[in-house]
Design an enzyme around this catalytic site. Sequence first.
Site, PDB file in Angstrom:
ATOM      1  N   ILE A   1      23.147  34.396  45.057  1.00  0.00           N
ATOM      2  CA  ILE A   1      24.443  34.141  45.644  1.00  0.00           C
ATOM      3  C   ILE A   1      25.383  35.332  45.425  1.00  0.00           C
ATOM      4  O   ILE A   1      25.244  36.056  44.436  1.00  0.00           O
ATOM      5  CB  ILE A   1      25.104  32.860  45.043  1.00  0.00           C
ATOM      6  CG1 ILE A   1      25.299  32.985  43.543  1.00  0.00           C
ATOM      7  CG2 ILE A   1      24.346  31.641  45.405  1.00  0.00           C
ATOM      8  CD1 ILE A   1      26.060  31.822  42.895  1.00  0.00           C
ATOM      9  N   ASN A   2      26.308  35.470  46.332  1.00  0.00           N
ATOM     10  CA  ASN A   2      27.440  36.347  46.069  1.00  0.00           C
ATOM     11  C   ASN A   2      28.365  35.613  45.094  1.00  0.00           C
ATOM     12  O   ASN A   2      28.034  34.534  44.609  1.00  0.00           O
ATOM     13  CB  ASN A   2      28.150  36.700  47.385  1.00  0.00           C
ATOM     14  CG  ASN A   2      28.868  38.050  47.283  1.00  0.00           C
ATOM     15  OD1 ASN A   2      29.536  38.325  46.295  1.00  0.00           O
ATOM     16  ND2 ASN A   2      28.729  38.878  48.301  1.00  0.00           N
TER      17      ASN A   2
ATOM     18  N   CYS B   1      31.490  38.502  51.314  1.00  0.00           N
ATOM     19  CA  CYS B   1      32.423  39.116  50.372  1.00  0.00           C
ATOM     20  C   CYS B   1      33.711  38.313  50.310  1.00  0.00           C
ATOM     21  O   CYS B   1      34.389  38.147  51.320  1.00  0.00           O
ATOM     22  CB  CYS B   1      32.741  40.562  50.750  1.00  0.00           C
ATOM     23  SG  CYS B   1      33.789  41.332  49.518  1.00  0.00           S
TER      24      CYS B   1
HETATM   25  C1  LIG Z   1      32.163  44.523  40.424  1.00  0.00           C
HETATM   26  C2  LIG Z   1      31.327  43.826  41.465  1.00  0.00           C
HETATM   27  C3  LIG Z   1      31.263  44.353  42.756  1.00  0.00           C
HETATM   28  C4  LIG Z   1      30.493  43.734  43.737  1.00  0.00           C
HETATM   29  N1  LIG Z   1      30.419  44.294  44.987  1.00  0.00           N
HETATM   30  C5  LIG Z   1      29.571  43.747  45.907  1.00  0.00           C
HETATM   31  C6  LIG Z   1      29.363  44.380  47.176  1.00  0.00           C
HETATM   32  O1  LIG Z   1      29.931  45.439  47.464  1.00  0.00           O
HETATM   33  N2  LIG Z   1      28.515  43.793  48.070  1.00  0.00           N
HETATM   34  C7  LIG Z   1      27.846  42.636  47.765  1.00  0.00           C
HETATM   35  O2  LIG Z   1      27.062  42.156  48.586  1.00  0.00           O
HETATM   36  N3  LIG Z   1      28.009  42.028  46.572  1.00  0.00           N
HETATM   37  C8  LIG Z   1      28.853  42.549  45.635  1.00  0.00           C
HETATM   38  N4  LIG Z   1      28.992  41.941  44.413  1.00  0.00           N
HETATM   39  C9  LIG Z   1      28.265  40.687  44.138  1.00  0.00           C
HETATM   40  C10 LIG Z   1      26.976  40.938  43.369  1.00  0.00           C
HETATM   41  O3  LIG Z   1      26.113  41.776  44.098  1.00  0.00           O
HETATM   42  C11 LIG Z   1      26.279  39.607  43.028  1.00  0.00           C
HETATM   43  O4  LIG Z   1      25.957  38.938  44.235  1.00  0.00           O
HETATM   44  C12 LIG Z   1      27.146  38.683  42.193  1.00  0.00           C
HETATM   45  O5  LIG Z   1      27.931  39.400  41.297  1.00  0.00           O
HETATM   46  C13 LIG Z   1      26.328  37.640  41.414  1.00  0.00           C
HETATM   47  O6  LIG Z   1      25.467  38.242  40.471  1.00  0.00           O
HETATM   48  P1  LIG Z   1      25.840  38.440  38.906  1.00  0.00           P
HETATM   49  O7  LIG Z   1      26.292  37.098  38.379  1.00  0.00           O
HETATM   50  O8  LIG Z   1      24.583  38.926  38.286  1.00  0.00           O
HETATM   51  O9  LIG Z   1      26.961  39.423  38.848  1.00  0.00           O
HETATM   52  C14 LIG Z   1      29.778  42.539  43.414  1.00  0.00           C
HETATM   53  C15 LIG Z   1      29.845  42.028  42.122  1.00  0.00           C
HETATM   54  C16 LIG Z   1      30.597  42.652  41.138  1.00  0.00           C
HETATM   55  C17 LIG Z   1      30.634  42.075  39.752  1.00  0.00           C
END
Ligand SMILES: Cc1cc2nc3c(=O)[nH]c(=O)nc-3n(C[C@H](O)[C@H](O)[C@H](O)COP(=O)(O)O)c2cc1C
Lengths: 303, 244
Positions: A192-193, A131
């Site tokens: 990925i995060n 995170c």
């Molecule tokens: C609003 C928001 C909150 C997120 N909170 C978490 C979280 O609490 N724990 C986590 O592992 N990833 C969190 N993420 C990351 C997402 O799970 C994901 O890994 C990342 O956004 C990449 O995927 P995407 O491009 O489809 O959004 C968050 C992403 C967003 C946009």
Amino acid sequence: MGRLNVTLCGLPLDNPVIPASGTFGYGYEFAGLYDINVLGTFSFKGTTRQARFGNPTPRIAECTAGMINAVGLQNPGVEKVISEELPRLKACFHKPVMANVSGFSVEDYAYTCALLDKEPQVGWLEVNVSCPNVHGGGMSFGTEPRAAAEVTKAVKAVASKPVIVKLSPNVTDIVLIARACEDAGADGISLINTLLGMRIDLKTKRPVIANTMGGFSGPAIFPVALRMVYQVSKAVRIPVVGMGGVRSAEDVIEMMLAGASAVQIGAENLVNPFACRDIIAALPQVMDAYGINTLQDIIGGAH
Amino acid sequence: MKQSRFEITENVPLTGSVYRMRIAGDTGDVARPGQFVSLRLSGYYLRRPISVCDREGDCLTLIYKTVGAGTRAMSGMKPGETLDVLTGLGNGYDLSESGDAPLLLGGGVGVPPLYWLGKELVRQGRRVTAVLGFNTRAEVFYEEEFRALGCRVTVATADGSYGRKGFVTDALPADYSYVYTCGPMPMLRAVWRATKPSGQYSFEERMGCGFGACMGCTCKTAGGPKRLCREGPVLRKEEILWDD
Ligand SMILES: Cc1cc2nc3c(=O)[nH]c(=O)nc-3n(C[C@H](O)[C@H](O)[C@H](O)COP(=O)(O)O)c2cc1C
Ligand SMILES: Cc1cc2nc3c(=O)[nH]c(=O)nc-3n(C[C@H](O)[C@H](O)[C@H](O)COP(=O)(O)OP(=O)(O)OC[C@H]3O[C@@H](n4cnc5c(N)ncnc54)[C@H](O)[C@@H]3O)c2cc1C
Ligand code: FES
């Protein structure tokens, strides 16, 4: 076995589509919109030992083909998640859920995972060592192979369920971290995060996000995510859950060809609340268009 | 909440930078004044939250100010074009607490949501006073529309170029039973200090989703953390915590 079925760390999934942590709450916001049992599973909001308010607002900034968030792991704490959120979820979701966990110390991770591991509703533990939005925790465990391995070991020691370690892209060599987690006993890797990013408001000449920086995600990061999924899945023997910028059935297939056994969808849920339902519905047709018989067959097909 | 396509039936300037857009579609989930909708604009990743200014049958009125690229793009849209809209967002105002003589205090583009509210309160037989605040004469809109609803209307301009000189808090009536307000943060805060009766205050925050999924819009309240898109945007006076 159906065309969309896959398995993730030994557990069957009806399809590989999984809403990503932080973009699907604890599920029931979406259960009001569609039957969330169509999903493979979903990963619930990052849960910590203690309740967290998270960061000050603004927590959100728009970008070209994406967004920055700096929510800072707002959640009610593991005990309330177990006593309040999971029972509410039970009423609308009848599959094993992925429990996403964050922490500020190795003991935190182990404590929270041990409690969630005991919940029959939990199918997998997704351990977020990535995170970018909290100081002194989260990402710092995911940027150093030894620290990531230490968290993995501690969680494995208390867990009976599969442990999937979620990695940060904000590192020089993601393969090194993934291997360290595999060696420490991880059952899977998810990545990925978000990528660390920022925006500045031209009117105020100050960062848009109160916390200055935040995690960048959305369609813009897809090529970076795909590349990392490809690299990591080639380097480890455990399954990889791919995510980052996925917004269509085509993207899901591309991620699987890169080596993902299942695919998570994050930011897209926020701008199109029906994204996951629509992607699942579109998969068979798109598979037909590309001559794909079953999804299980294409995992790592591009290697 | 619903996601559906709406057709633009009108999009006209009210002032140099404020536009009125009317859209027609499925308004089934638009339940209360103070709720908002969220528009998907082509070329922009996040949706744009805009308050419902009025609902008449299958038609919604939105009034928006061009403050950035997204709202500027909206101002160029033509009748007949369609928009992907999430409707029925937010809690909205609770009309049951208004008392006999509710006071509506609006600042700038905080005025629009009070219009439908005023209409409903008048319909319920309340004596409604509206104080509408703007920076300057050229920015004033909807004075006559509020009057036509049957509200007593006072306009205040910060530079004194029209109506009373000053802020809405400089133009408060002598007597009122309750406060409904929407406007920029400094105005809400001034209203909170300057008015005695209880009331409901509508807030703004940058939103990721607008429907409760991302925790992007959370604020601290006396009743614990609240998502402004879900448990808000309207908060009761007693629960507001000003962070300083
Ligand atoms: C609003 C928001 C909150 C997120 N909170 C978490 C979280 O609490 N724990 C986590 O592992 N990833 C969190 N993420 C990351 C997402 O799970 C994901 O890994 C990342 O956004 C990449 O995927 P995407 O491009 O489809 O959004 C968050 C992403 C967003 C946009
Ligand atoms: C519940 C709610 C109701 C609203 N109702 C109205 C209304 O009735 N009329 C009106 O003119 N405006 C209203 N706003 C503000 C409106 O959403 C913003 O002015 C608009 O999003 C700006 O978009 P932009 O692309 O022009 O600006 P940009 O600054 O280019 O936008 C960049 C990003 O910041 C966000 N953003 C910028 N300013 C604001 C703001 N003030 N509040 C929330 N997000 C913002 C945008 O949505 C976008 O994601 C409301 C906001 C909220 C939260
Ligand atoms: S904007 Fe996503 S929870 Fe409010």
